[in-house]
Design a protein around this motif. Structure first.
Motif, PDB file in Angstrom:
ATOM      1  N   ILE A 198     -14.462  26.459  16.995  1.00  0.00           N
ATOM      2  CA  ILE A 198     -13.228  27.121  17.432  1.00  0.00           C
ATOM      3  C   ILE A 198     -12.490  27.605  16.183  1.00  0.00           C
ATOM      4  N   PRO A 199     -12.190  28.906  16.108  1.00  0.00           N
ATOM      5  CA  PRO A 199     -11.584  29.431  14.870  1.00  0.00           C
ATOM      6  C   PRO A 199     -10.317  28.681  14.447  1.00  0.00           C
ATOM      7  N   ALA A 200      -9.482  28.304  15.411  1.00  0.00           N
ATOM      8  CA  ALA A 200      -8.343  27.422  15.110  1.00  0.00           C
ATOM      9  C   ALA A 200      -7.410  27.963  14.032  1.00  0.00           C
ATOM     10  N   MET A 202      -3.851  28.934  12.652  1.00  0.00           N
ATOM     11  CA  MET A 202      -2.703  28.048  12.846  1.00  0.00           C
ATOM     12  C   MET A 202      -1.651  28.623  13.796  1.00  0.00           C
ATOM     13  N   GLY A 252      -2.990  33.835  10.425  1.00  0.00           N
ATOM     14  CA  GLY A 252      -4.411  33.510  10.373  1.00  0.00           C
ATOM     15  C   GLY A 252      -5.160  34.129  11.535  1.00  0.00           C
ATOM     16  N   PHE A 254      -9.338  34.637  11.132  1.00  0.00           N
ATOM     17  CA  PHE A 254     -10.718  34.193  10.887  1.00  0.00           C
ATOM     18  C   PHE A 254     -11.672  34.773  11.932  1.00  0.00           C
ATOM     19  N   TYR A 367     -16.393  34.715  14.379  1.00  0.00           N
ATOM     20  CA  TYR A 367     -15.678  33.682  13.640  1.00  0.00           C
ATOM     21  C   TYR A 367     -16.191  33.721  12.208  1.00  0.00           C
ATOM     22  N   HIS A 506      -3.537  39.240   7.609  1.00  0.00           N
ATOM     23  CA  HIS A 506      -2.940  38.075   8.275  1.00  0.00           C
ATOM     24  C   HIS A 506      -3.166  36.848   7.408  1.00  0.00           C
ATOM     25  N   GLN A 678      -9.295  32.622  -1.343  1.00  0.00           N
ATOM     26  CA  GLN A 678     -10.214  32.948  -0.249  1.00  0.00           C
ATOM     27  C   GLN A 678     -11.454  32.062  -0.301  1.00  0.00           C
ATOM     28  N   GLY A 681     -10.560  28.511   0.964  1.00  0.00           N
ATOM     29  CA  GLY A 681     -10.402  28.435   2.408  1.00  0.00           C
ATOM     30  C   GLY A 681     -11.720  28.600   3.137  1.00  0.00           C
ATOM     31  N   ALA A 684     -13.739  25.455   2.762  1.00  0.00           N
ATOM     32  CA  ALA A 684     -13.192  24.407   3.632  1.00  0.00           C
ATOM     33  C   ALA A 684     -13.715  24.570   5.057  1.00  0.00           C
ATOM     34  N   GLN A 685     -13.756  25.808   5.534  1.00  0.00           N
ATOM     35  CA  GLN A 685     -14.249  26.016   6.900  1.00  0.00           C
ATOM     36  C   GLN A 685     -15.755  25.789   6.992  1.00  0.00           C
ATOM     37  N   GLU A 693     -16.396  19.619  12.677  1.00  0.00           N
ATOM     38  CA  GLU A 693     -15.949  20.306  13.894  1.00  0.00           C
ATOM     39  C   GLU A 693     -17.074  20.583  14.877  1.00  0.00           C
ATOM     40  N   PRO A 713     -10.014  19.667  12.928  1.00  0.00           N
ATOM     41  CA  PRO A 713     -10.033  20.441  11.680  1.00  0.00           C
ATOM     42  C   PRO A 713      -9.684  19.518  10.517  1.00  0.00           C
TER      43      PRO A 713
ATOM     44  N   CYS B 108      -1.721  32.620   5.018  1.00  0.00           N
ATOM     45  CA  CYS B 108      -1.015  33.233   6.159  1.00  0.00           C
ATOM     46  C   CYS B 108       0.416  32.735   6.236  1.00  0.00           C
ATOM     47  N   CYS B 145      -6.047  27.909   6.034  1.00  0.00           N
ATOM     48  CA  CYS B 145      -6.358  28.999   5.101  1.00  0.00           C
ATOM     49  C   CYS B 145      -6.779  28.528   3.717  1.00  0.00           C
ATOM     50  N   THR B 146      -6.117  27.526   3.192  1.00  0.00           N
ATOM     51  CA  THR B 146      -6.195  27.281   1.740  1.00  0.00           C
ATOM     52  C   THR B 146      -7.209  26.229   1.334  1.00  0.00           C
ATOM     53  N   GLY B 147      -7.751  25.478   2.307  1.00  0.00           N
ATOM     54  CA  GLY B 147      -8.579  24.336   1.927  1.00  0.00           C
ATOM     55  C   GLY B 147      -7.764  23.276   1.198  1.00  0.00           C
TER      56      GLY B 147
END
Lengths: 792, 169
Positions: A198-200, A202, A252, A254, A367, A506, A678, A681, A684-685, A693, A713, B108, B145-147
């Protein structure tokens, strides 16, 4: 006159966007209010698959403050069907997708009815008064069972759960993967499962529709205001020029806000029916249920090779879960991945086959990475397996197959021309930063001593295709729109500059990076540039932000617009200096007469002269502005090497990331701080997919990870410090040299982490751990290793 | 249908007297009744921390609270500070705000109001935190966004600045 050549491009400028974001002076859609605003709440299906026997919204009308209530049946003749812009095959099965369900619900959370009230609490309260009688139907949930004969059908009128099968085969251009398999010395066959994510973002999605006298002003928390405007016009019958879409501050996306949503259309219908502005802001629970999900594919991969490690072919068979309907670009997501299964390697043969399948689940769509993370995961996992099979170090088996720096431009087996790259340089840098050799020694010691905490090192040498996209190629792939981008640059009478971009940031910092580009191109101050975006009244044209395209496409349009402005200013400056334009050079922010540098005119001087228009050269209009549209000839191909060292507690299954190194080559960099952010982030994803996740449906089709309590998350405490560095091989296909960075981290990180975990557990006979690699799954993988189930 | 109560609350230095429904959450009071929309709602399970504000009472100095988990009536008599009230009267930013800007601790920006408030509270409890303590201390605030890496850097930098003895001008 002092000549200063301050170069903005490449500088670690602090962001212009921050001023409002750190002080709370933001304009999120939910912060916006207009006179007479009403609030909408949505009743959603509690069933994955059910017939709506009856529905009665009238009891809600007697609740306090309620203005209107209606269901799908009430708007069946006007609501139309939500769009899919990427019908990837001619015979694609494309069921209708009404914004409000009519007759049947096909996933948990599908919108069924709405209440509009004077305030949000009243609207939510009144939902409980709506009476719905459901007759539950058998849900279709398993991808392979969905394709089996006799499966219940998500759309019985279509007679199948398969939407499409899309095939690429290099045999058409020479060697096919089947030919390669026939004389293979080594065959690696693996199944990988890309779990549903799930993009999630914020900021929960929010939309306001304000109807005027036949015109509509719409605010939406979207990535795609321009595309949305086109679809509002097409789907509602409103003349396009009467629709204004504004994406204000957007928190956000994503890819998750790259959609034309049921909610956007339902609010429109409500506002049109009532004749007053209506707002809908979703709760997080709504987001989890109804905003599109990502990934969710089964990948069967077969790699064939010679014993020296040279790969001779790759064959990929995918089943991709579309969910209950087709999203805006959902069918195309695995097709974007199709170009990437060969990664950075010189494979001579390739076959790819993907089936898109309907299930009674929320739709899937883009995503972060959209198809490319899945492809990168499969090939980078499989390359590790090949290395193990041949007794080769994972770096070595990759080196033997990747494209060498002197071999660019290189046409891949998937048909793309990679323009530039240096995989050795990025990898060597990453190995040094990680301390690869020392960690390998420590790994041996831990293995030898039977340490309960084992060390593993994972590699991911990725590339991706950025800069979506050449319109011609999109057309060939049956995508409905193009891939160009626009920019407009206006120099105001006082020498300040307004830039209008078709991109729709965004969180990416376009206001800052675009200002840096303009400052250098026009010789103006960074602070004198204002970047306008996200409002179709000021930014008329654009294709918005996704697919790491904004800089690699929109940035080039911006450069071209600046150069047109500069050319015009040159003509004016030459007229003012009474010389030929050819006698002028543009240095230090001014046009100077060659050999007489004190004779100079700045862009601002030209702007005022144009504004006054008292004495313009022949044929020059009294404006100093220009538009440009850039349609890329090809994609750009960032690449890099990510290395991850993990410590796996073999007694508990707990995985701790000890060190993570990301060396990325995104071509030329406009702002290194933004690029690094970038990467952070994205990584992290990517780590989140590897470790944390998963969107889970139970056997009844209920989403059991419908909040941040269950869909977890990562928090700050869950993530490691990331070591970042770069190499820089500029893109050669356009004047800016940039390649794109938005998705790189998410593409690279997941296989690096899983490869590290499996590497740690090789001595136990573990060949794979399904994602997310939770302690329970890691522990089970160790326990089942060596048995048949451990090999699956 | 629901009971109401009269509350007096000071928000970002201004006193407000309002009648609220007993069920109204503090975040909804802040956003919808008095227009403090700088503080935002990111979830409905008190996981994300986007709605974090500082709340001080007669008994205790102000502490970070998730304003989705506090009823407006519980804030009766309290002093609330949101992200909109952090800057000085001359507009000078709080050290934590400045550090988030300087070290790119936001993208963001949606989680930022809550993240900054939580960081301020964290640094009052622990003026010299380690990175792990910062990460643990902010684990009630989600950022997508930022980790978190630049957030940790920003909080560390702000901590150093807040600890430094004031330089006489």
């Amino acid at each position: 006159m002092t000549v200063t050549e301050d170069r903005e491009v490449g500088a670690a400028r602090r962001r212009k966007e921050d001023a409002r974001l750190i002080t709370g002076r933001t304009r999120w859609t939910d912060n916006i209010t207009v006179p007479g605003l009403l609030h909408m709440a949505i009743l959603r299906s509690p069933f994955a698959h059910a017939r709506i026997v009856s529905i009665d919204t009238s009891p809600a009308l007697s609740r306090p403050n309620v203005v209107a209530a209606f269901s799908g049946a009430d708007v069946a003749d006007v609501q139309g069907s939500l769009p899919c812009a990427w019908p990837v095959t001619e015979d694609l099965v494309h069921p209708d997708r009404p914004p409000l369900a009519v007759g049947t619900v096909r996933h948990h959370g599908e919108a069924v009815a709405v209440v509009v009230a004077r305030d949000q609490a009243s609207a939510l309260d009144a939902l409980e008064a709506i009476e719905v009688d459901y007759e539950p139907l058998t849900p279709v949930l398993d991808l392979e069972q969905a394709l089996a004969d006799g499966s219940p059908l998500v759309h019985p009128d279509k007679g199948t759960n398969k939407s499409y099968t899309w095939i690429f085969d290099s045999a058409a251009a020479g060697t096919g993967a089947d030919v390669a398999a026939a004389d293979a010395e080594v065959v690696i066959e693996r199944r990988y499962v890309q779990q549903r994510l799930i993009p999630a973002f914020m900021e929960p999605r929010s939309v306001i529709v304000d109807p005027g006298a036949g015109d509509y002003t719409i605010w939406s928390a979207t990535q795609i205001p321009h595309i949305l405007r086109v679809f509002y016009a097409l789907l509602t019958g409103t003349p396009e020029q009467k629709v204004r879409v504004i994406a204000p501050d957007v928190g956000g996306g994503f890819g998750g806000k790259l959609q034309v949503t049921p909610e956007e259309l339902i609010v429109f219908m409500a506002a049109r029916r009532i004749g007053r502005p209506v707002k809908y802001t979703e709760t997080r629970s709504d987001t989890m249920l109804s905003a599109h999900h990502g990934r969710d594919m089964i990948q069967d991969v077969r790699l064939t090779a010679r014993r020296d490690g040279t790969v001779t072919g790759i064959s990929v068979k995918l089943i991709a879960n579309m969910g209950a309907y087709l999203g805006l670009v959902g069918p195309g997501v695995p097709i974007l991945g199709a170009f990437m299964y060969n990664g950075i390697y010189k494979f001579p043969a390739y076959r790819f086959e993907c089936s898109g399948v309907f299930t009674n689940t929320t739709i899937t769509d883009a995503y972060r990475g959209a198809g490319r993370p899945e492809a990168t995961f499969a090939i980078e996992r499989a390359m590790d397996e090949l290395g193990v099979e041949l007794g080769l170090d994972p770096i070595e088996v990759r080196r033997r197959n990747w494209i060498k720096r002197e071999e660019f431009p290189f046409t891949t087996v998937a048909g793309l021309v990679y323009d530039s790259g240096d995989y050795d340089a990025a990898t060597d840098k990453a190995l040094a930063l990680l301390g690869y050799d020392e960690l390998r020694k420590e790994q041996e010691l831990r293995r030898a001593s039977g340490d309960p905490v084992q060390l593993g090192i994972g590699t991911s040498t990725y590339t991706e295709m950025c800069g979506l996209a050449p319109s011609r190629l999109l057309g060939a792939l049956r995508y409905a729109a193009g891939g160009w981008e626009t920019a407009a640059v206006r120099v105001l009478p006082t020498g300040k500059v307004e830039v209008v971009t078709g991109t729709s940031p965004h969180g990416q910092g376009h206001e800052t990076a675009w200002s840096q580009i303009v400052a250098d191109e026009l010789g103006v101050a960074f602070d004198d540039v204002e970047v306008l975006h996200g409002d179709t009244r000021t930014s008329h044209k654009g294709l918005d932000t996704y697919g790491s395209r904004s800089l690699a496409v929109g940035g080039i349009a911006l450069v071209e617009a600046c150069r047109k402005v500069r050319d015009k200013a040159r003509t004016v400056a030459a007229h003012m200096l009474e010389c030929s334009p050819d006698d002028l050079e543009f240095t230090g922010g001014a046009f100077r007469v060659r050999g007489t540098p004190d004779a100079a005119k700045t862009i601002a001087d030209a702007a005022f002269a144009v504004f006054a228009a008292h004495d313009l050269p022949e044929g020059v209009e009294a404006t100093l502005d220009a538009d440009a549209t850039f349609d890329p000839e090809t994609f750009s191909f960032p690449h890099g090497t990510h290395l991850c060292a993990v410590e796996v507690d073999t007694q508990t299954g707990h995985v701790a990331i000890r060190k993570y190194v990301a060396v990325d080559d995104v071509g030329k960099v406009i702002n290194p701080t933004i690029v690094e952010g970038q990467v952070h982030g994205g990584v992290a994803q990517g780590i989140a997919q590897a470790l944390h996740e998963e969107a889970v449906y139970d056997e009844s089709g209920t989403l059991v990870t419908g909040s941040f309590v269950d869909y977890t998350p990562p928090t700050a405490a869950d993530l490691p410090d990331i070591v970042t560095d770069r190499t820089e091989t500029p893109a050669t296909t356009h004047p800016l040299g940039v390649k794109g960075v938005g998705e790189a981290g998410a593409i690279a990180a997941t296989p690096a982490v899983v490869n590290a975990i499996v590497d740690a557990l090789r001595p136990f006979g573990v060949r794979d751990v399904p994602m997310p690699c939770t302690p329970e799954r890691v522990w089970r993988a160790i326990r089942n290793a060596g048995t048949e189930s451990g090999r699956s | 249908m629901s009971s109401t109560a009269k509350i007096t609350v000071t928000v970002d230095g201004d006193q407000y007297i309002d009648t609220v429904e007993a069920r109204t959450l503090l975040i909804h009071y802040l956003r919808e009744t008095i227009g403090k929309v700088g503080t935002v709602v990111g979830c409905d399970t008190s996981n994300c921390g986007s709605c974090t504000v500082l709340m001080g009472t007669a008994e205790d100095r102000d502490r970070s609270v998730k304003s989705c988990s506090v009823l407006a009536v519980q804030a009766d008599g309290a002093t609330i500070t949101t992200v909109e009230g952090l800057a000085g009267p001359d507009g000078s930013l709080h050290a934590v705000q400045r550090a988030f800007h300087e070290l790119h601790g936001l993208q963001c920006g949606f989680c930022t109001p809550g993240m900054i408030i939580s960081a301020i509270d964290l640094l009052r409890d622990n003026p010299d935190p380690t990175d792990d303590e910062i990460r643990d201390g902010l684990s009630g605030n989600l950022c997508r966004c930022t980790g978190y890496q630049n957030i940790v850097r920003a909080v560390r930098a702000a901590a150093a600045e807040l600890r430094a003895p004031e330089v006489a001008s």
